[in-house]
Design a protein around this motif. Structure first.
Motif, mmCIF file in Angstrom:
data_model
loop_
_atom_site.group_PDB
_atom_site.id
_atom_site.type_symbol
_atom_site.label_atom_id
_atom_site.label_comp_id
_atom_site.label_asym_id
_atom_site.label_seq_id
_atom_site.Cartn_x
_atom_site.Cartn_y
_atom_site.Cartn_z
ATOM 1 N N THR A 89 -34.088 6.366 -14.995
ATOM 2 C CA THR A 89 -35.422 5.766 -14.863
ATOM 3 C C THR A 89 -35.959 5.863 -13.444
ATOM 4 O OG1 THR A 89 -34.478 3.568 -14.453
ATOM 5 C CG2 THR A 89 -34.942 4.172 -16.750
ATOM 6 N N ARG A 90 -35.061 5.960 -12.458
ATOM 7 C CA ARG A 90 -35.416 6.139 -11.053
ATOM 8 C C ARG A 90 -34.716 7.409 -10.572
ATOM 9 N NH1 ARG A 90 -37.809 2.702 -13.219
ATOM 10 N NH2 ARG A 90 -38.133 0.522 -12.587
ATOM 11 N N ILE A 91 -35.216 8.010 -9.499
ATOM 12 C CA ILE A 91 -34.633 9.292 -9.117
ATOM 13 C C ILE A 91 -34.894 9.635 -7.654
ATOM 14 C CG2 ILE A 91 -36.629 10.766 -9.660
ATOM 15 C CD1 ILE A 91 -34.600 12.688 -11.039
ATOM 16 N N THR A 92 -33.966 10.384 -7.096
ATOM 17 C CA THR A 92 -34.168 11.075 -5.821
ATOM 18 C C THR A 92 -33.710 12.509 -6.016
ATOM 19 O OG1 THR A 92 -33.790 9.088 -4.474
ATOM 20 C CG2 THR A 92 -33.525 11.214 -3.392
ATOM 21 N N VAL A 93 -34.538 13.437 -5.614
ATOM 22 C CA VAL A 93 -34.200 14.865 -5.659
ATOM 23 C C VAL A 93 -34.233 15.387 -4.226
ATOM 24 C CG1 VAL A 93 -34.880 17.137 -6.526
ATOM 25 C CG2 VAL A 93 -35.150 15.119 -7.982
ATOM 26 N N GLY A 101 -43.522 2.175 -13.983
ATOM 27 C CA GLY A 101 -42.838 2.420 -15.242
ATOM 28 C C GLY A 101 -41.537 3.152 -15.025
ATOM 29 N N ASN A 102 -41.033 3.751 -16.099
ATOM 30 C CA ASN A 102 -39.773 4.485 -16.056
ATOM 31 C C ASN A 102 -40.013 5.978 -16.211
ATOM 32 O OD1 ASN A 102 -38.231 2.124 -15.856
ATOM 33 N ND2 ASN A 102 -38.190 1.865 -18.086
ATOM 34 N N LEU A 103 -39.193 6.745 -15.547
ATOM 35 C CA LEU A 103 -39.282 8.199 -15.643
ATOM 36 C C LEU A 103 -39.075 8.643 -17.088
ATOM 37 C CD1 LEU A 103 -39.641 10.371 -13.389
ATOM 38 C CD2 LEU A 103 -37.172 10.718 -13.495
ATOM 39 N N ALA A 106 -29.137 17.978 -4.319
ATOM 40 C CA ALA A 106 -28.551 16.750 -4.851
ATOM 41 C C ALA A 106 -29.594 15.992 -5.657
ATOM 42 C CB ALA A 106 -28.020 15.865 -3.721
ATOM 43 N N VAL A 107 -29.122 15.271 -6.666
ATOM 44 C CA VAL A 107 -29.964 14.384 -7.468
ATOM 45 C C VAL A 107 -29.251 13.045 -7.564
ATOM 46 C CG1 VAL A 107 -31.062 13.996 -9.704
ATOM 47 C CG2 VAL A 107 -30.865 16.327 -8.811
ATOM 48 N N SER A 108 -29.996 11.959 -7.374
ATOM 49 C CA SER A 108 -29.434 10.607 -7.449
ATOM 50 C C SER A 108 -30.186 9.782 -8.480
ATOM 51 C CB SER A 108 -29.514 9.908 -6.087
ATOM 52 O OG SER A 108 -28.839 10.644 -5.095
ATOM 53 N N LYS A 109 -29.524 8.752 -8.997
ATOM 54 C CA LYS A 109 -30.111 7.914 -10.041
ATOM 55 C C LYS A 109 -30.849 6.702 -9.476
ATOM 56 C CE LYS A 109 -25.712 5.518 -10.844
ATOM 57 N NZ LYS A 109 -24.658 5.250 -11.864
#
Length: 230
Positions: A88-92, A186-188, A216-219
């Motif tokens: 629902t949350r992210i870092t790319v 909201g949510n991804l 990298a991808v983080s939640k």
């Protein structure tokens, strides 16, 4: 006894990323684009990438410090869909040096794009003026972008980051915020699409012309970025 193709002694960046990833529970994907570690997810989540024959044949090389992609449609990578990618949350994040950004409608670096509606669910890319952009979607139909105010210099290394925290989309250059969207609450969106590396998987365009050292991808929406420590 089987011998691993990945040798930390000759893969210093991969070894360092693997060591840091072991202590980082928020990572979903972490990879170095160095020779024997190409495509290997060092986060422990099994989100390994495969690369086309053309991309893998060129390979990462010491003189370029990463995977050289020439902006051609047959040169790209793919991280297959998995449950751990649906957050629902992210870092790319990506560590990249671009050789061109004017061609192919601007290069996609890491792109997860929904086929229906052709919208970018979570995509880190650069427009034809050289501005980094992070684009997200909450429903797979509409999308919202944060566009950086700074144009990147070609043949220069940058750590680019995009985040979505449930309220805003933001884009960063070397850990410093460079752009933000209007409110997006909201949510991804959850999709079954893979993450494409170096291109738009829907149209086959937006091909990356440059060198990719790591991604990298983080939640979570990070404030301190994983790749910034390398």
């Amino acid at each position: 006894m089987a011998t691993s193709i990945w040798t930390p002694a000759v893969e210093p960046l991969a070894a360092r990323i693997a060591g840091a990833a072991a202590a980082d529970a928020d990572l979903v994907v972490a990879a170095a684009c160095s020779p024997a570690a190409l495509g290997r997810d060092l986060s422990g989540n099994g989100n390994h990438a495969w690369f086309t024959v053309a991309a893998a044949a060129a390979g990462p090389r010491p003189e370029t410090s990463g995977l050289l992609l020439p902006g051609a449609s047959s040169w790209y990578g793919t991280i297959p869909d998995s449950a751990s990618l649906d957050q629902t949350r992210i870092t790319v994040e990506a560590w990249v040096s671009l050789r061109d950004y004017a061609a192919n409608n601007g290069p996609y670096i890491l792109a997860r794009r929904e086929t229906t509606g052709d919208k970018r669910v979570a995509t880190l890319w650069v427009n034809t003026s050289g501005n980094p952009i992070f684009t997200c979607s909450l429903n797979g139909i509409a999308e919202t972008s944060a566009t950086g105010t700074t144009a990147l210099t070609l043949n220069t290394w940058y750590r680019l980051q995009g985040t979505f925290d449930g309220s805003n989309v933001k884009v960063y250059i070397d850990g410093v915020q460079n752009g933000a969207s209007a409110a997006l609450v909201g949510n991804l969106f959850t999709t079954d699409r893979a993450i494409a590396i170096g291109r738009n998987a829907v149209s086959g365009s937006n091909n990356l012309n440059g060198i990719l050292a790591a991604y990298a991808v983080s939640k979570v929406a990070r404030s301190t970025f994983f790749l910034s420590q390398f």
